[in-house]
Design a protein around this motif. Structure first.
Motif, PDB file in Angstrom:
ATOM      1  N   VAL A  45      -4.760   5.122   2.213  1.00 16.15           N
ATOM      2  CA  VAL A  45      -5.475   3.872   1.970  1.00 16.15           C
ATOM      3  C   VAL A  45      -4.636   2.925   1.113  1.00 16.15           C
ATOM      4  N   MET A  46      -3.980   3.447   0.097  1.00 11.78           N
ATOM      5  CA  MET A  46      -3.172   2.599  -0.769  1.00 11.78           C
ATOM      6  C   MET A  46      -1.934   2.067  -0.046  1.00 11.78           C
ATOM      7  N   GLU A  47      -1.357   2.870   0.830  1.00 10.49           N
ATOM      8  CA  GLU A  47      -0.219   2.397   1.628  1.00 10.49           C
ATOM      9  C   GLU A  47      -0.629   1.202   2.483  1.00 10.49           C
ATOM     10  N   ARG A  48      -1.780   1.285   3.103  1.00  9.10           N
ATOM     11  CA  ARG A  48      -2.279   0.163   3.910  1.00  9.10           C
ATOM     12  C   ARG A  48      -2.555  -1.048   3.025  1.00  9.10           C
ATOM     13  N   HIS A  49      -3.126  -0.794   1.851  1.00 11.09           N
ATOM     14  CA  HIS A  49      -3.493  -1.884   0.951  1.00 11.09           C
ATOM     15  C   HIS A  49      -2.275  -2.692   0.513  1.00 11.09           C
ATOM     16  N   PHE A  50      -1.151  -2.031   0.355  1.00  6.59           N
ATOM     17  CA  PHE A  50       0.041  -2.712  -0.117  1.00  6.59           C
ATOM     18  C   PHE A  50       0.915  -3.255   1.013  1.00  6.59           C
ATOM     19  N   GLY A  51       0.508  -3.062   2.245  1.00  6.11           N
ATOM     20  CA  GLY A  51       1.337  -3.448   3.377  1.00  6.11           C
ATOM     21  C   GLY A  51       1.688  -4.915   3.437  1.00  6.11           C
ATOM     22  N   TYR A  52       0.691  -5.795   3.267  1.00  7.01           N
ATOM     23  CA  TYR A  52       0.952  -7.232   3.360  1.00  7.01           C
ATOM     24  C   TYR A  52       1.846  -7.706   2.225  1.00  7.01           C
ATOM     25  N   TRP A  53       1.570  -7.212   1.045  1.00  8.11           N
ATOM     26  CA  TRP A  53       2.376  -7.634  -0.102  1.00  8.11           C
ATOM     27  C   TRP A  53       3.815  -7.159   0.050  1.00  8.11           C
ATOM     28  N   ARG A  54       3.991  -5.930   0.535  1.00 11.06           N
ATOM     29  CA  ARG A  54       5.344  -5.418   0.756  1.00 11.06           C
ATOM     30  C   ARG A  54       6.090  -6.292   1.770  1.00 11.06           C
ATOM     31  N   LYS A  55       5.377  -6.702   2.813  1.00 13.73           N
ATOM     32  CA  LYS A  55       5.991  -7.556   3.830  1.00 13.73           C
ATOM     33  C   LYS A  55       6.411  -8.895   3.239  1.00 13.73           C
ATOM     34  N   GLU A  56       5.571  -9.443   2.365  1.00 17.24           N
ATOM     35  CA  GLU A  56       5.879 -10.725   1.733  1.00 17.24           C
ATOM     36  C   GLU A  56       7.115 -10.619   0.844  1.00 17.24           C
ATOM     37  N   LEU A  57       7.216  -9.558   0.088  1.00 19.91           N
ATOM     38  CA  LEU A  57       8.389  -9.366  -0.766  1.00 19.91           C
ATOM     39  C   LEU A  57       9.649  -9.154   0.051  1.00 19.91           C
ATOM     40  N   ASN A  58       9.532  -8.398   1.136  1.00 16.91           N
ATOM     41  CA  ASN A  58      10.699  -8.161   1.975  1.00 16.91           C
ATOM     42  C   ASN A  58      11.224  -9.464   2.571  1.00 16.91           C
ATOM     43  N   LYS A  59      10.326 -10.380   2.919  1.00 15.48           N
ATOM     44  CA  LYS A  59      10.727 -11.674   3.452  1.00 15.48           C
ATOM     45  C   LYS A  59      11.505 -12.466   2.390  1.00 15.48           C
ATOM     46  N   GLN A  60      11.056 -12.387   1.125  1.00 11.61           N
ATOM     47  CA  GLN A  60      11.717 -13.119   0.059  1.00 11.61           C
ATOM     48  C   GLN A  60      13.095 -12.552  -0.245  1.00 11.61           C
ATOM     49  N   GLU A  61      13.264 -11.246  -0.051  1.00  6.22           N
ATOM     50  CA  GLU A  61      14.527 -10.604  -0.409  1.00  6.22           C
ATOM     51  C   GLU A  61      15.548 -10.642   0.720  1.00  6.22           C
ATOM     52  N   GLU A  62      15.142 -11.104   1.915  1.00  7.35           N
ATOM     53  CA  GLU A  62      16.075 -11.194   3.044  1.00  7.35           C
ATOM     54  C   GLU A  62      17.120 -12.273   2.829  1.00  7.35           C
ATOM     55  N   TYR A  67     -10.698  -7.685   3.808  1.00  6.26           N
ATOM     56  CA  TYR A  67     -11.966  -7.098   3.369  1.00  6.26           C
ATOM     57  C   TYR A  67     -12.000  -5.605   3.652  1.00  6.26           C
ATOM     58  N   GLU A  68     -11.547  -5.203   4.841  1.00  5.35           N
ATOM     59  CA  GLU A  68     -11.587  -3.790   5.204  1.00  5.35           C
ATOM     60  C   GLU A  68     -10.712  -2.939   4.283  1.00  5.35           C
ATOM     61  N   LEU A  69      -9.588  -3.496   3.832  1.00  6.21           N
ATOM     62  CA  LEU A  69      -8.730  -2.773   2.897  1.00  6.21           C
ATOM     63  C   LEU A  69      -9.476  -2.468   1.596  1.00  6.21           C
ATOM     64  N   HIS A  70     -10.231  -3.456   1.118  1.00  5.71           N
ATOM     65  CA  HIS A  70     -10.986  -3.253  -0.117  1.00  5.71           C
ATOM     66  C   HIS A  70     -12.197  -2.355   0.119  1.00  5.71           C
ATOM     67  N   ARG A  71     -12.782  -2.463   1.294  1.00  5.85           N
ATOM     68  CA  ARG A  71     -13.895  -1.575   1.640  1.00  5.85           C
ATOM     69  C   ARG A  71     -13.416  -0.123   1.641  1.00  5.85           C
ATOM     70  N   ARG A  85      -0.784 -14.144  -4.277  1.00  6.92           N
ATOM     71  CA  ARG A  85      -1.350 -15.353  -3.690  1.00  6.92           C
ATOM     72  C   ARG A  85      -0.712 -15.655  -2.337  1.00  6.92           C
ATOM     73  N   GLN A  86       0.612 -15.480  -2.274  1.00  5.29           N
ATOM     74  CA  GLN A  86       1.319 -15.727  -1.021  1.00  5.29           C
ATOM     75  C   GLN A  86       0.858 -14.774   0.073  1.00  5.29           C
ATOM     76  N   ALA A  87       0.585 -13.526  -0.309  1.00  2.08           N
ATOM     77  CA  ALA A  87       0.097 -12.560   0.674  1.00  2.08           C
ATOM     78  C   ALA A  87      -1.260 -12.987   1.220  1.00  2.08           C
TER      79      ALA A  87
END
Length: 241
Positions: free
Chosen positions: A224-241, A203-207, A187-189
């Protein structure tokens, strides 16, 4: 004898958790099968060398988990089907291990990548039509109802459709657990995408995932999966900083 392993004495291992473990192991080994009646409280108490109160507590815990069912006047039986209650202990355990950590992201990445691979192998024309409907619903929600909750639900609906194409009941159950423990960060992502005006990219990621399956494009699954997880990975990295 069907309950031979279950009724072996436990000597000093008389705590409730050990009783739960003994009953669970007997079920997992196939010695007790779905629908089988387990020994009575008295039989378990005497055979295991433990108090009846401990047996009662162990059975109550397994009933709460959906592993056992108590039928009044008949006895206690191994459950014959899946119950959502069975997933609760697993979900809590993963949360306690670090439900918002990079380890869970990696777990979801592996599971979702596997789902896409299986969907490529199994998708029918009807499946593709339904997946395209889920994709179009996500597009409409992004365009006309750009709030985090609606977009999150449309995102989940797309992934649930993917899971259904994979046609693996065990994978369905694991996905339910992973969806639950990753819900907050996903949700945060989405909120971050709204904040920075990146909903078209969502949308383009899901397309791109849809195209993988439509075109049976196994070569580009990883990228494609690496791109799909990019935003979520960034969100988690922010939380773990």
């Amino acid at each position: 004898m069907a309950n031979e392993s279950l009724l072996k004495p436990m000597r000093n291992k008389s705590i409730v958790d050990r009783i739960i473990g003994r009953i669970s192991n007997t079920i997992m080994s196939g010695e007790l099968k779905p629908g089988d009646k387990i020994p009575t409280e008295l039989e378990l108490s005497e055979s295991l060398g433990v108090g009846r109160n401990s047996v009662r507590e162990a059975v109550k815990s397994l009933v709460a988990m959906g592993v056992l069912n108590i039928r009044r006047s008949e006895g206690t039986f191994v459950a014959e089907g899946f119950s959502m209650r069975m997933l609760e202990p697993m979900a809590y355990g993963l949360v306690l291990e670090g439900g918002n950590s990079s380890a869970v992201l990696e777990l979801r990445y592996v599971v979702d990548t596997g789902i896409v691979q299986m969907a490529i192998d199994k998708a029918t024309e009807g499946d593709l039509l339904q997946l395209n409907d889920a994709l179009e619903n996500l597009r409409r929600v992004i365009k006309h109802t750009p709030d985090a909750e609606a977009i999150h639900e449309a995102d989940l609906a797309f992934h649930r459709q993917l899971e259904s194409i994979a046609r693996n009941s065990l994978l369905d159950k694991i996905s339910i657990v992973i969806n639950r423990i990753t819900d907050a960060t996903r949700r945060q992502a989405v909120e971050e995408m709204i904040k920075f005006g990146d909903l078209d990219y969502l949308y383009e990621l899901h397309r791109a995932m849809y195209d993988l399956i439509k075109d049976q494009d196994r070569a580009n699954i990883s990228s494609v999966m690496e791109r799909h997880f990019g935003y979520w990975r960034k969100e988690l990295n922010k939380q773990e900083e």
